[in-house]
Design an enzyme around this catalytic site. Structure first.
Site, short mmCIF file in Angstrom:
data_model
loop_
_atom_site.label_atom_id
_atom_site.label_comp_id
_atom_site.label_asym_id
_atom_site.label_seq_id
_atom_site.Cartn_x
_atom_site.Cartn_y
_atom_site.Cartn_z
N TRP A 21 -15.40 -1.33 5.02
CA TRP A 21 -14.14 -1.64 5.70
C TRP A 21 -14.34 -1.59 7.21
O TRP A 21 -13.87 -2.44 7.95
CB TRP A 21 -13.09 -0.64 5.22
CG TRP A 21 -11.76 -0.70 5.90
CD1 TRP A 21 -11.03 -1.83 6.15
CD2 TRP A 21 -10.99 0.40 6.39
NE1 TRP A 21 -9.83 -1.49 6.77
CE2 TRP A 21 -9.79 -0.14 6.93
CE3 TRP A 21 -11.19 1.78 6.42
CZ2 TRP A 21 -8.81 0.67 7.50
CZ3 TRP A 21 -10.21 2.57 6.98
CH2 TRP A 21 -9.04 2.03 7.51
N ARG A 33 -16.86 0.09 0.08
CA ARG A 33 -17.06 -1.17 0.81
C ARG A 33 -16.97 -0.90 2.31
O ARG A 33 -16.31 0.05 2.76
CB ARG A 33 -16.06 -2.23 0.39
CG ARG A 33 -14.61 -1.97 0.76
CD ARG A 33 -13.79 -3.26 0.62
NE ARG A 33 -12.36 -3.04 0.70
CZ ARG A 33 -11.48 -4.02 0.82
NH1 ARG A 33 -11.88 -5.28 0.90
NH2 ARG A 33 -10.18 -3.77 0.88
N GLN A 52 0.85 -1.19 0.00
CA GLN A 52 0.00 0.00 0.00
C GLN A 52 0.89 1.25 0.00
O GLN A 52 1.92 1.29 0.67
CB GLN A 52 -0.91 0.03 1.24
CG GLN A 52 -1.81 -1.17 1.39
CD GLN A 52 -1.23 -2.21 2.32
OE1 GLN A 52 -0.03 -2.51 2.27
NE2 GLN A 52 -2.07 -2.79 3.18
N ASP A 93 -9.65 0.83 -2.37
CA ASP A 93 -9.73 1.63 -1.13
C ASP A 93 -8.96 2.94 -1.27
O ASP A 93 -8.30 3.39 -0.33
CB ASP A 93 -9.18 0.84 0.06
CG ASP A 93 -9.95 -0.44 0.34
OD1 ASP A 93 -11.08 -0.56 -0.15
OD2 ASP A 93 -9.41 -1.31 1.05
#
Length: 369
Positions: free
Chosen positions: A283, A281, A179, A223
């Site tokens: 999370w 979503r 990430q 994300d």
């Protein structure tokens, strides 16, 4: 006499109500126009320069704007500094005045952080030749939220005409800690105008505080807008990069309906090279995200949203859509927990005061001569 006094009191109360309505700060309840061509005129009519806003702005902001200081950063000479980091270091802790760091063209490979004790900083690029702020930090090296190329922890930050990029390689599903954040916004009352925020997974950490984005471009895979901020994105272009794995735009991190956080996207567009990308979503347990007047391309998954394989979260998410258009906006195929918002429920997400902007937001800065 008693009846007379009640009558006078009623007249007085009525008069006071009229006065409050007449002299209340403009813009508190003026919704964003449905017609996109009217948005800039609407915005400019509300978000005027400091001298035209009277006492409607935060007093500390009014004071800070009275004597702005300009620092020029240029590569190859011609400025006071040749790196952005050096310019930030020259700003005193406990700063109380607007400091405009005017950044010349070129690529600045720096890991930049503005700490909480240096509010009122502006990064300003030239819209005709926008500077590139780049770094290649990853979660493996720094942890996810600290991998960002630019981290702003201060309040009253403004960024305009910037390319903010994390150049780390695209995650391949095998690399651990791949990430890579381009921008983390952790300060309150922060604004971004005409910025390109580019990465793959976790591009923008919209971490905490009230934030405003206008005319920006945000690119990523999964994300790539995440965190616990409360933010209004106006006329923002979202580009979803193709990826063999999951593609998701938002992972808003609200964990309870009592938390006053969430993202509102108004008059933006969603395009890209991805297939079946989710708008968001779950999370965390109670994310709140709304898209209004958004042009959704065929990159959007027909279901729209995901409870993240946790069916119980379908009861606690707040995922809303309002008058969206395009191939990816068909309400008939949406998950049952998605709200198609009626006018009254959509209204709070369609005003600048969703992020209290009439108290602190200023027009986009212009390049100094």
């Amino acid at each position: 006499m008693e009846g007379k006094r009640i009558e006078s009191s009623e007249v007085y109360v009525a008069a006071m109500c009229v006065s409050i309505l007449l002299f209340a700060p403009v813009g508190v309840s003026q919704p964003i126009p449905a017609d996109k061509s009217q948005v800039n005129a609407w915005f400019n009519g509300i978000i005027k320069p400091v001298k035209e806003r009277g006492n409607t702005l935060d007093p500390e902001l009014v004071e800070a704007e009275t004597e702005p200081r300009i620092i020029k950063v240029m590569q190859g000479g011609g400025g006071e500094f040749d790196t952005i980091t050096k310019a930030i270091e020259s700003v005193p802790s406990g700063n109380t005045k607007r400091v405009i760091i005017s950044i010349g063209p070129g690529s600045y490979k720096e890991k930049i952080r503005i700490e909480r004790n240096k509010p009122f900083i502006t990064f300003l690029g030239d819209p005709k030749n926008m500077p590139n702020l780049t770094f290649d930090g990853t979660a493996k090296q720094y942890g996810t939220v600290d991998s960002a190329t630019l981290i702003t922890e201060c309040s009253y930050f403004v960024g305009a005409n910037l390319n903010i990029v994390n150049t780390a390689p695209k995650p391949d599903g095998k690399m651990v800690g791949a990430q890579a954040v381009a921008l983390r916004v952790s300060g309150d009352r922060s604004a971004f105008y005409n910025c390109k925020i580019i990465g793959f997974q976790d591009t923008l950490c919209d971490d905490k505080g009230n934030h405003f984005f206008k005319d920006c471009h945000i690119r990523g895979t999964v994300d790539f807008i995440f965190g616990s901020g409360k933010s209004l994105y106006l006329n923002t272009k979202i580009f979803v990069e193709g990826d063999p794995g999951l593609t998701v735009i938002t992972a808003q991190a609200r964990e309870s309906s009592s938390e006053d956080t969430g993202y509102s996207f108004v008059h933006g567009s969603i395009s890209g090279t991805a297939k079946n990308a989710f708008l968001g979503r779950a999370w965390k347990s109670s994310p709140r995200v709304v898209y209004a007047y958004t042009e959704m391309g065929n990159v959007v998954n027909p279901a729209g949203w995901s409870h993240n394989l946790q069916p119980e979260r379908a009861k606690t998410v707040y995922y809303g859509e309002y008058k969206c258009t395009g191939q990816g906006a068909n309400p008939k195929t949406r998950e049952p927990f998605v709200k198609q918002l009626p006018d009254a429920e959509a209204q709070p997400f369609l005003v600048l005061d969703y992020v209290e902007a009439t108290k602190w937001l200023l027009p986009s800065p212009t390049v100094p001569n």
